[in-house]
Design an enzyme around this catalytic site. Structure first.
Site, short mmCIF file in Angstrom:
data_model
loop_
_atom_site.label_atom_id
_atom_site.label_comp_id
_atom_site.label_asym_id
_atom_site.label_seq_id
_atom_site.Cartn_x
_atom_site.Cartn_y
_atom_site.Cartn_z
N ALA A 282 -20.75 -5.27 9.09
CA ALA A 282 -20.62 -4.26 8.03
C ALA A 282 -20.32 -2.89 8.61
O ALA A 282 -20.87 -2.48 9.63
CB ALA A 282 -21.92 -4.21 7.22
N THR B 170 -9.26 -2.11 14.59
CA THR B 170 -8.00 -1.50 14.96
C THR B 170 -7.19 -2.35 15.93
O THR B 170 -6.10 -1.95 16.35
CB THR B 170 -8.24 -0.12 15.61
OG1 THR B 170 -9.06 -0.31 16.78
CG2 THR B 170 -8.95 0.82 14.63
N LYS B 171 -7.74 -3.51 16.33
CA LYS B 171 -7.03 -4.39 17.26
C LYS B 171 -7.33 -5.83 16.88
O LYS B 171 -8.27 -6.12 16.14
CB LYS B 171 -7.49 -4.12 18.70
CG LYS B 171 -8.98 -4.33 18.90
CD LYS B 171 -9.42 -3.93 20.30
CE LYS B 171 -10.93 -4.13 20.49
NZ LYS B 171 -11.38 -3.69 21.81
N HIS C 251 0.30 6.78 8.03
CA HIS C 251 1.23 7.92 8.02
C HIS C 251 1.48 8.37 9.45
O HIS C 251 0.76 7.98 10.38
CB HIS C 251 0.65 9.07 7.19
CG HIS C 251 0.42 8.73 5.76
ND1 HIS C 251 1.44 8.72 4.83
CD2 HIS C 251 -0.70 8.33 5.10
CE1 HIS C 251 0.95 8.35 3.65
NE2 HIS C 251 -0.35 8.11 3.79
N ASN D 75 -15.69 -9.70 -3.09
CA ASN D 75 -16.74 -8.99 -3.83
C ASN D 75 -16.21 -7.72 -4.48
O ASN D 75 -15.00 -7.49 -4.53
CB ASN D 75 -17.92 -8.70 -2.89
CG ASN D 75 -19.26 -8.92 -3.56
OD1 ASN D 75 -19.50 -8.41 -4.65
ND2 ASN D 75 -20.13 -9.69 -2.91
#
Length: 230
Positions: free
Chosen positions: A168, A173-174, A124, A94
């Site tokens: 949503a 993160t895993k 970073h 989308n």
């Protein structure tokens, strides 16, 4: 830097960037001309209307590492390099989706990617003293039939299993296993499987519909060519 040294520099960067292993480097170690090429192609792609499908396909073949005719990036699509993005089948993408492909992004067949999704391989250094001189990167893999809801962020190093749904606004993160519904920061798994959310009266198949549409387009083009020959 002479021509030979530049070629070696680019080849080393490409080897690092296309690896499925995580890496870190100076932000300037990834050649800027690779990003400039992608930027130029994206500007052309996003300037075209819906009636310029052939030209869009030509650009996407140049842009993506693996292009599929059933991959449909929406308006406002952005990426860093393009060559690290691999579509393995139908992908409905989308508006305003961003893919920071400093490492490979593999997208399985049947993917649904909602507006505002960000797939961010790059990062970073955490410590401020290193942050402005260290780029980190790791690949992202979406299995088959994955659905990412609006404004989902997936960070580098994450794999999402076949058929899983990410709610949503989630930050993934895993790794997420196959066949689950997950949501929230870190994407907590709320349900294993789909329960009663299968609509039994839906008998059509989106991939089959798109294949039929492509056949019709070919037939129409052949008809036009025949008419022009007459």
């Amino acid at each position: 830097m002479n021509s030979k040294e530049k070629d070696e520099y680019v080849n080393q960067a490409m080897e690092r960037m296309t690896s499925m292993e995580p890496y870190y480097c100076n932000p300037f170690d990834n050649p800027k001309e690779l990003k400039e090429r992608a930027s130029d192609l994206l500007k052309r792609l996003n300037s075209l209307g819906d009636n310029a499908q052939e030209e869009k396909e030509s650009i996407m073949r140049q842009l993506f590492g693996t292009y599929n005719k059933l991959a449909f990036p929406g308006d406002g699509f952005k990426c860093d390099y393009g060559f690290n993005i691999h579509f393995h089948g139908l992908a409905v993408i989308n508006y305003n989706v961003v893919m920071l492909d400093t490492s490979p992004i593999n997208i399985g067949a049947g993917a649904f990617i909602a507006p505002g999704v960000c797939l961010a391989c790059s990062g970073h250094a955490i410590h401020p003293s290193q942050r402005n001189r260290m780029l980190t990167s790791a690949p992202i893999t979406l299995g088959e039939n994955v659905w990412l809801g609006a404004n989902v962020t997936v960070v580098g190093g994450v794999s999402i299993g076949d058929g899983s749904v990410i709610g949503a606004g989630s930050v993934v993160t895993k790794d997420i296993p196959a066949g689950v519904i997950a949501a929230g920061h870190g994407s907590v798994v709320y349900a294993a499987g789909y329960g009663s959310v299968v609509y039994e009266d839906v008998a059509w198949d989106l991939c089959a519909l798109n294949e039929e549409r492509m056949k019709l387009e070919v037939q129409e083009k052949n008809t036009d060519n025949d008419a022009a020959g007459n």
